[in-house]
Scaffold this active site. Structure first.
Site, short mmCIF file in Angstrom:
data_model
loop_
_atom_site.label_atom_id
_atom_site.label_comp_id
_atom_site.label_asym_id
_atom_site.label_seq_id
_atom_site.Cartn_x
_atom_site.Cartn_y
_atom_site.Cartn_z
N ARG A 37 -26.71 33.11 31.75
CA ARG A 37 -28.01 33.10 31.10
C ARG A 37 -29.16 33.18 32.12
O ARG A 37 -30.22 33.72 31.80
CB ARG A 37 -28.16 31.86 30.23
N LYS A 201 -13.04 28.30 11.62
CA LYS A 201 -13.38 28.08 10.22
C LYS A 201 -13.87 29.30 9.45
O LYS A 201 -14.76 30.00 9.92
CB LYS A 201 -14.49 27.03 10.15
N GLY A 353 -21.17 32.31 22.63
CA GLY A 353 -20.37 31.12 22.38
C GLY A 353 -18.95 31.25 22.88
O GLY A 353 -18.71 31.77 23.97
N GLY A 376 -25.02 30.98 18.24
CA GLY A 376 -25.58 30.83 16.90
C GLY A 376 -26.49 31.99 16.52
O GLY A 376 -26.45 32.49 15.39
P1 AMP Z 1 -15.42 28.65 16.16
O1 AMP Z 1 -16.24 27.56 16.80
O2 AMP Z 1 -15.31 28.52 14.69
O3 AMP Z 1 -15.78 30.03 16.63
O4 AMP Z 1 -13.95 28.41 16.68
C1 AMP Z 1 -13.58 28.40 18.03
C2 AMP Z 1 -12.41 27.48 18.16
O5 AMP Z 1 -11.38 27.91 17.29
C3 AMP Z 1 -11.80 27.42 19.53
O6 AMP Z 1 -12.03 26.16 20.08
C4 AMP Z 1 -10.31 27.65 19.28
O7 AMP Z 1 -9.48 26.78 19.98
C5 AMP Z 1 -10.19 27.40 17.80
N1 AMP Z 1 -9.01 28.06 17.22
C6 AMP Z 1 -8.70 29.35 17.24
N2 AMP Z 1 -7.51 29.57 16.65
C7 AMP Z 1 -7.05 28.38 16.24
C8 AMP Z 1 -5.88 27.94 15.59
N3 AMP Z 1 -4.92 28.80 15.24
N4 AMP Z 1 -5.74 26.61 15.32
C9 AMP Z 1 -6.70 25.75 15.68
N5 AMP Z 1 -7.85 26.10 16.31
C10 AMP Z 1 -8.01 27.40 16.60
#
Ligand code: AMP
Length: 396
Positions: A37, A201, A353, A376
Site C-alpha cells: 500500500r 462465507k 484482502g 472491502g
Molecule cells: P473470506 O474472509 O470470506 O474471504 O474468507 C477467507 C477465509 O476463508 C480464509 O481465512 C480461508 O482460510 C477460509 N477458507 C477457505 N476455504 C475454507 C474451507 N474449506 N473451510 C474453512 N475455511 C475456509
C-alpha cells in the site's frame, strides 16, 4: 473511465495539499511486513512533489477507536516512506492529529515538502464523520486529494467529510487505477469474463454473486462457501463450513445461472480431513463426505476443471481463497489457481484482502495484471455499489 477530477486536472504549485492515503499496513514490532500500500501510493505523492505542492499525507491505521494509542501510530510509516521516496517525510506527531504540533509543522513547510499526520482514527469523530474533525483537516489545506481506495467504501471525516469544507477535491492515481481496472473488468470486459469467488462465507458475498451473475460468462465457486452449494445439491458435507440459511439462495443462484446461460462451476472433488489443522490426515472425496469429515481445499479434478475454464478467459476477477490457504497442506488448490491465472493470456484482477495476500504469499503477485489494495472496497465495487469516497470528489 472515472468521471472525477484527478491530480492531473489541478495546479498545486505553492498550495497545501491534503492527501488521504491508505497506509493501513500490517506492522509487527515496529516493522512493516507488507508495504504494497505504501508503494502503491508513491505515484500520486511524487507527482504532487514535482508540481511544487506542500504535501500533507494522512491515513488511518488499525482500529484505535478514537483514542490515541502508540500501538497504532503512523510513525513507522513516515520512516519507510522517506526511504521509498528518497526524501524526508516529516512525521507530525500529534494526539489530536490536527493539533498545535501538526499546525506548526504545516506552517513551516516549503514547496515540495512532505509531512505525515498521525492516525486519523485517534480522533473519535473520524469514523462517525462528525464535522469538527473534517473542519480541522480542511483548515490546514487548500486542496484535497483522495487516493485511499481501501477506505473508499466508508464515509469518514478524512475521505468524505473533509470534502464539504474544501473547494477542490480530486482523486489520486491509485484511486483512478483501481476504479478503472475493476470498473472495466465488470462493466466493459474483454470477454470471456470469468469470476472466481472463494473464502469462507456465502452470506458475505451474496450481492457480489447476484451482481456478477448478470455480467460474467463463467462463475467459479470454491473455498468454504462452496459447501453451502453442495448441500443445496443434496450432497453430504460432514462437518464442513455451511450456512443453512443460505442453501435456498445457493440453489436460486444455480437456477439463475442456468436461465442466463452462465457457466456455473462448483468443485467436483474436495480435500477432506477430520481435524482443522495443517498436519491432519487428509483424503480426496468425490461426492458425499463422511459425517466426521470437513472440506478444507479443492481437489485435483476441480483444479483441472477450473484451470480448463480459465484457459479461454480474457478477463478474470478473483476474490477469496479456494481453501484454508493459511495451512500449507490445504493451500494447494489456491496455489494451483494462482498458477493457472499466471499462465493465461488475460487481464487478471485480484480483489484485495485474503486473495491479494494469498497470491503474494504464494509468489504469483507480479504475474497478475492488477492486485487491488482494497479488500472491502473492491468487494463493494464488485457488488455494483457506489463508493462514498469516490462520489465525494469533484466531477470532471
Ligand atoms: P473470506 O474472509 O470470506 O474471504 O474468507 C477467507 C477465509 O476463508 C480464509 O481465512 C480461508 O482460510 C477460509 N477458507 C477457505 N476455504 C475454507 C474451507 N474449506 N473451510 C474453512 N475455511 C475456509
Amino acid at each position: 473511465m472515472l468521471n472525477k477530477k484527478s491530480v492531473d486536472d489541478i495546479n498545486v504549485k505553492g498550495l497545501r495539499v491534503l492527501v488521504r492515503c491508505d497506509f493501513n499496513v500490517p506492522i509487527q514490532e515496529g516493522v512493516i511486513t507488507d508495504e504494497n500500500r505504501l508503494v502503491a501510493a508513491l505515484p500520486t505523492i511524487k507527482k504532487l512533489i514535482a508540481d511544487g505542492g506542500k504535501i500533507i499525507l494522512c491515513s488511518h491505521l488499525g482500529k484505535p477507536k478514537g483514542t490515541p494509542n502508540p500501538k497504532y501510530s503512523l510513525a513507522p510509516v513516515a520512516v519507510r516512506l522517506s526511504e521509498l521516496l528518497g526524501q524526508e517525510v516529516k512525521f507530525a506527531a500529534d494526539d489530536e492529529v490536527v493539533g498545535e504540533n501538526a499546525k506548526a509543522a504545516v506552517a513551516a513547510m516549503n514547496d515540495g515538502d512532505v509531512i505525515l499526520l498521525e492516525n486519523t482514527r485517534y480522533r473519535k469523530e473520524e469514523e462517525k464523520n462528525i464535522e469538527t474533525f473534517s473542519q480541522d483537516l480542511a483548515s490546514i489545506c487548500d486542496v484535497f486529494v483522495n487516493d485511499a481506495f481501501g477506505t473508499a467504501h466508508r464515509a469518514h471525516c478524512s475521505n468524505v467529510g473533509v470534502t464539504k469544507f474544501v473547494e477542490t477535491s480530486v482523486v489520486g492515481y491509485l484511486m483512478q487505477k483501481e476504479i478503472d481496472f475493476l470498473g472495466n473488468a465488470v462493466n466493459n470486459p474483454v470477454r470471456p469474463l470469468v469470476a472466481i469467488l472463494g473464502g469462507s462465507k456465502v452470506s458475505s458475498k451474496i450481492s457480489v454473486i447476484e451482481n456478477l451473475l448478470d455480467k460474467v460468462d463463467t462463475l467459479i465457486i470454491g473455498g468454504g462457501m462452496a459447501y453451502t452449494f453442495f448441500k443445496a445439491k443434496g450432497q453430504e458435507i460432514g462437518t464442513s463450513l455451511v450456512e443453512e440459511d443460505y442453501i435456498e439462495f445457493a440453489q436460486k443462484m444455480m437456477d439463475k445461472a442456468a436461465e442466463k446461460g452462465v457457466n456455473f462451476l462448483i468443485p467436483v472433488d474436495t480435500v477432506v480431513a477430520k481435524e482443522f489443522k495443517n498436519d491432519a490426515e487428509s483424503r480426496v472425496v468425490e461426492g458425499s463426505m463422511e459425517a466426521d469429515e470437513m472440506g478444507l481445499d479443492i481437489g485435483p479434478k476441480t483444479v483441472a476443471l477450473f484451470s480448463d475454464a480459465l484457459k479461454s478467459a480474457k478477463t478474470v476477477v478473483w476474490n477469496g481463497p479456494m481453501g484454508v490457504f493459511e495451512m500449507p497442506n490445504f493451500a494447494k488448490g489456491t496455489e494451483a489457481i494462482a498458477k493457472a491465472l499466471s499462465e493465461i493470456d488475460a487481464i487478471t484482477i485480484i480483489g484485495g484482502g485474503d486473495s491479494a495476500a494469498a497470491v503474494n504469499i504464494l509468489g504469483y503477485g507480479d504475474k497478475m495484471t492488477h492486485i487491488s489494495t482494497g479488500g472491502g472496497a473492491s468487494m463493494e465495487f464488485l457488488e455494483g455499489k457506489e463508493l462514498p469516497g469516490v462520489v465525494a470528489a469533484n466531477d470532471k
